[in-house]
Motif scaffolding. Structure first.
Motif, PDB file in Angstrom:
ATOM      1  N   PHE A   1     -16.096   6.174  -6.600  1.00 58.59           N
ATOM      2  CA  PHE A   1     -16.255   7.999  -6.927  1.00 58.59           C
ATOM      3  C   PHE A   1     -16.151   8.269  -8.332  1.00 58.59           C
ATOM      4  CE2 PHE A   1     -15.277   7.491  -2.173  1.00 58.59           C
ATOM      5  CZ  PHE A   1     -16.550   8.281  -1.641  1.00 58.59           C
TER       6      PHE A   1
ATOM      7  N   LEU B   1     -19.593   7.573  -9.850  1.00 58.17           N
ATOM      8  CA  LEU B   1     -20.584   8.323  -9.703  1.00 58.17           C
ATOM      9  C   LEU B   1     -20.470   9.928  -9.858  1.00 58.17           C
ATOM     10  CD1 LEU B   1     -21.341   7.016  -5.802  1.00 58.17           C
ATOM     11  CD2 LEU B   1     -22.469   6.502  -7.891  1.00 58.17           C
ATOM     12  N   GLU B   2     -19.134  10.318  -9.702  1.00 56.93           N
ATOM     13  CA  GLU B   2     -18.831  11.747 -10.261  1.00 56.93           C
ATOM     14  C   GLU B   2     -19.306  11.864 -11.761  1.00 56.93           C
ATOM     15  OE1 GLU B   2     -15.068  13.404  -8.965  1.00 56.93           O
ATOM     16  OE2 GLU B   2     -15.009  12.088  -7.192  1.00 56.93           O
TER      17      GLU B   2
ATOM     18  N   VAL C   1     -22.887  13.268 -12.175  1.00 62.84           N
ATOM     19  CA  VAL C   1     -23.325  14.370 -11.913  1.00 62.84           C
ATOM     20  C   VAL C   1     -22.443  15.439 -12.417  1.00 62.84           C
ATOM     21  CG1 VAL C   1     -24.300  13.271  -9.827  1.00 62.84           C
ATOM     22  CG2 VAL C   1     -21.962  14.285  -9.467  1.00 62.84           C
TER      23      VAL C   1
ATOM     24  N   MET D   1     -20.124  18.075 -10.926  1.00 66.03           N
ATOM     25  CA  MET D   1     -19.371  18.421  -9.693  1.00 66.03           C
ATOM     26  C   MET D   1     -19.010  19.980  -9.521  1.00 66.03           C
ATOM     27  SD  MET D   1     -19.197  15.869  -7.831  1.00 66.03           S
ATOM     28  CE  MET D   1     -17.670  16.236  -6.798  1.00 66.03           C
TER      29      MET D   1
ATOM     30  N   ARG E   1     -23.220  18.105  -6.454  1.00 65.71           N
ATOM     31  CA  ARG E   1     -22.431  17.550  -5.352  1.00 65.71           C
ATOM     32  C   ARG E   1     -23.304  17.176  -4.124  1.00 65.71           C
ATOM     33  NH1 ARG E   1     -19.234  22.239  -6.077  1.00 65.71           N
ATOM     34  NH2 ARG E   1     -20.055  23.342  -4.195  1.00 65.71           N
TER      35      ARG E   1
ATOM     36  N   ARG F   1     -26.085  15.680  -5.168  1.00 61.57           N
ATOM     37  CA  ARG F   1     -26.676  14.438  -5.775  1.00 61.57           C
ATOM     38  C   ARG F   1     -25.674  13.381  -5.743  1.00 61.57           C
ATOM     39  NH1 ARG F   1     -30.441  10.866  -6.786  1.00 61.57           N
ATOM     40  NH2 ARG F   1     -29.874   9.682  -8.829  1.00 61.57           N
ATOM     41  N   LEU F   2     -24.181  13.926  -5.554  1.00 66.21           N
ATOM     42  CA  LEU F   2     -23.133  12.903  -5.326  1.00 66.21           C
ATOM     43  C   LEU F   2     -23.614  11.917  -3.810  1.00 66.21           C
ATOM     44  CD1 LEU F   2     -20.351  11.374  -6.099  1.00 66.21           C
ATOM     45  CD2 LEU F   2     -19.328  13.383  -4.970  1.00 66.21           C
TER      46      LEU F   2
ATOM     47  N   ALA G   1     -23.998   8.195  -3.156  1.00 64.97           N
ATOM     48  CA  ALA G   1     -22.934   7.697  -2.481  1.00 64.97           C
ATOM     49  C   ALA G   1     -23.102   6.822  -1.019  1.00 64.97           C
ATOM     50  CB  ALA G   1     -21.736   8.342  -2.299  1.00 64.97           C
TER      51      ALA G   1
ATOM     52  N   LEU H   1     -16.073  11.371   0.839  1.00 67.19           N
ATOM     53  CA  LEU H   1     -17.313  11.670   0.237  1.00 67.19           C
ATOM     54  C   LEU H   1     -17.473  13.312   0.988  1.00 67.19           C
ATOM     55  CD1 LEU H   1     -19.989  11.592  -1.269  1.00 67.19           C
ATOM     56  CD2 LEU H   1     -21.080  10.374   0.878  1.00 67.19           C
TER      57      LEU H   1
ATOM     58  N   LYS I   1     -15.232  15.723  -0.884  1.00 62.80           N
ATOM     59  CA  LYS I   1     -15.695  15.851  -2.330  1.00 62.80           C
ATOM     60  C   LYS I   1     -16.945  16.962  -2.237  1.00 62.80           C
ATOM     61  CE  LYS I   1     -13.900  11.738  -4.431  1.00 62.80           C
ATOM     62  NZ  LYS I   1     -13.128  12.621  -5.544  1.00 62.80           N
ATOM     63  N   VAL I   2     -17.783  16.605  -1.299  1.00 63.06           N
ATOM     64  CA  VAL I   2     -19.200  17.786  -1.554  1.00 63.06           C
ATOM     65  C   VAL I   2     -19.057  18.769  -0.637  1.00 63.06           C
ATOM     66  CG1 VAL I   2     -20.483  15.388  -1.837  1.00 63.06           C
ATOM     67  CG2 VAL I   2     -20.110  16.371   0.560  1.00 63.06           C
TER      68      VAL I   2
END
Length: 591
Positions: A370, A373-374, A377, A379, A385, A387-388, A392, A412, A415-416
């Motif tokens: 994570f 990946l974060e 993008v 956030m 988010r 796109r994350l 993922a 995940l 986070k989004v």
């Protein structure tokens, strides 16, 4: 070409090996009644359901269904082939594996192992006695290695010169060809060969049995390449082997974790400082085969890389390879070292305790995934988010179905800013789908078919094969399992001293093997008292005779109805119908 391993040798081997001792050397067992128990090594569990029977010489897990003999355990736990498992057990029992005529078992690679072992001893001798060995010894001392650790890893020295090894070992054409096939000398050029390794520190690469299968050589001086490995050979596949794994198993009774590093010297230097659980890939990125071998040994794997861009890229590739292997209970972590350092230099600089603190506080796979990946993008934006989530989801789809996968999806979602179900469930990865739990049937002894009942009884008590005057007409019955029962009965009659594990191994590699294993592993479903087993066995065979008669009666009735039956067949039909009526009358009277 090597022939088949004789069945009588496998019988003798299983007679000498105690499956309890074998499994206990890898998975600590506790006494539970007449058997032994442990948490299953093949799936994650908190309450032991893995049982090992000394009486049966068999293991069985009531949770995931894993079961088998000592040979089967080595094949599944150590990830060995059948022949390798036989050789492993034979080595422990002090037996030489014989071969029958023919070539069913493929090439005989033993001469290659012998040749490479001779080469390893030659290099070790050169490190002690060659006039130029002083520079090699000085190099090892500068790296902080003692003679003891050098001996543990079999480190040697390939002296300068084009044909030292050839002169030492290439005494005849056969040996010269073995040196060529194992990559120790070059392919002939103008009818001349030369040693592959010259003026190098030599690191023998050993397989799970401690046999030398290849070498890595570190040049002394400024030549190229700095490290040279043996090429791929019939006994060495670099994508499957790990340097130092054999030495780690030899040094540690239980391996709590494995640290994957990049070089031979890293492994040896860490061992010198008491970190005996480091292994190295052999000039390749970590492969799926590496991952399975690592997780067969331990549940925690730490990947160690340089902290620069190349190291982090290599770490990400290792993460992608690891995802399909992250079954519940397994853990992968990532350790990125300070710029300019490798495990060898860092452990010498800061010592074991500080270095091990780095290992303990290494980055979990989930955080590495994570965090990376974060970083790609924004956030703080909805689009970032979203796109994350898109980045993922295909990675999480590689995870095997289980609790870890669910927790990663929940992380995940958090986070989004969505609920887990709103992400859409990625398709399940069934590469490592766990076996469904086995459930014992209530009243199973009443529902077993006569064929399965007879086979089960023979497996529980092979002495039943010696019972006299048992029904035999069932052999003409056309039904699945009849041939298996017939062959099984013949084996136990001809070899009354065989134990069940030995009997089952006769079918290794055949379709019937899995059926016999399953029947044997659940044989407790037939709780017939010892005193009643012979009567039960006779009854099962008699029922098969009756079923054979019913089958034959049906066929004869069809022939009579079409007018195709001979007088002899009509007489046989009358006999069968009369016998059927007698049996029915007897059963009515007994009721």
């Amino acid at each position: 070409m090597a022939g088949k391993i004789p069945a009588h040798f496998i019988d003798e081997l299983l007679n000498r090996v105690d499956i309890v001792d074998l499994i206990n050397s890898r998975v600590p067992l506790k006494k539970a009644g007449k058997d032994y128990q442990a948490c299953c090594p093949f799936h994650n569990e908190k309450t032991p359901s893995f049982t090992v029977s000394r009486e049966k010489q068999f293991y069985h897990c009531f949770g995931c269904g894993a079961h088998g003999t000592a040979i089967g355990f080595l094949m599944e736990y150590d990830n060995l082939g059948f022949v390798d498992s036989i050789e492993e057990l034979a080595g422990k029992a002090g037996l030489e594996v014989p071969r029958e005529g023919g070539s069913d078992s493929g090439p005989d690679y033993r001469p290659f192992y012998d040749t490479l072992e001779q080469a390893a001893r030659f290099y070790q001798w050169q490190l002690r006695k060659h006039p130029d060995a002083g520079k090699a010894v000085n190099y090892l001392k500068q790296r902080g290695l003692t003679g003891e650790i050098s001996v543990d890893f079999g480190i040697g020295y390939a002296p300068p010169g084009w044909d030292n090894l050839i002169k030492q070992l290439g005494q005849d054409d056969k040996q010269l060809e073995r040196l060529r096939v194992t990559g120790m000398i070059s392919e002939p050029e103008a009818d001349k060969c030369y040693d592959r390794f010259r003026d190098r520190i030599m690191f023998p690469i050993r397989n799970h049995r401690g046999q030398t299968i290849a070498f890595g050589g570190r040049i002394l001086g400024d030549g190229k390449p700095k490290y040279l490995n043996s090429p791929e050979t019939p006994i060495f596949h670099k994508g499957k082997e790990l340097y130092g794994l054999y030495e780690a198993r030899k040094a540690l009774r239980k391996i709590e974790r494995l640290l994957v590093v990049e070089g031979y010297m890293d492994v040896v230097a860490l061992a010198q400082f008491g970190i005996r659980y480091a292994v190295a890939t052999l000039g390749t990125a970590t492969t799926a085969e590496h991952l399975e071998r690592l997780f067969r040994t331990t549940n925690e794997v730490i990947f160690c890389f340089d902290g620069d861009r190349a190291g982090r890229d290599a770490g990400w590739k290792a993460l992608e390879t690891a995802l399909p292997h992250m079954r519940d209970g397994r853990e992968a972590r990532f350790l990125f070292l300070p710029d300019g350092e490798d495990p060898d230099t860092l452990v010498r600089k800061e010592g074991r305790e500080t270095f091990e603190q780095r290992i303990i506080h290494s980055t979990p796979l989930s955080s590495f995934l994570f965090d990376k990946l974060e970083a790609e993008v924004d956030m703080d934006s909805l689009g970032g988010r979203a796109r994350l989530a898109e980045l993922a989801k295909p990675l999480l789809a590689k995870l095997p179905t289980g609790l870890f996968r669910e927790m990663m999806q929940q992380r995940l979602a958090k986070k989004v800013g969505l609920e887990t179900h709103q992400l859409g469930n990625p398709p399940a990865n069934d590469t490592h789908k766990p076996r469904p739990p086995l459930r014992k049937k209530q009243g199973a002894q009443q529902t077993l078919s006569p064929i399965r009942r007879a086979i089960t009884l023979l497996l529980i008590k092979p002495e039943l094969g010696q019972v006299a005057d048992i029904p035999t007409e069932w052999r003409d019955f056309r039904a699945p399992g009849i041939n298996l029962l017939s062959q099984l009965l013949e084996i136990v009659r001809n070899q009354p001293n065989l134990r069940t594990a030995q009997i089952i191994e006769r079918w290794r590699g055949k379709p019937e093997y899995s059926h016999l294993e399953k029947i044997w592993s659940t044989a407790t479903e037939l709780p017939t008292p010892e005193s009643g087993m012979e009567m039960e066995f006779r009854g099962a065979l008699q029922r098969l005779v009756e079923q054979q008669h019913e089958q034959e009666t049906t066929q004869l009735l069809e022939r009579v109805s079409t007018g195709d039956a001979s007088e002899q067949e009509k007489q046989r039909l009358g006999q069968l119908l009369s016998e059927k009526q007698k049996i029915a009358d007897l059963r009515r009277r007994s009721d």
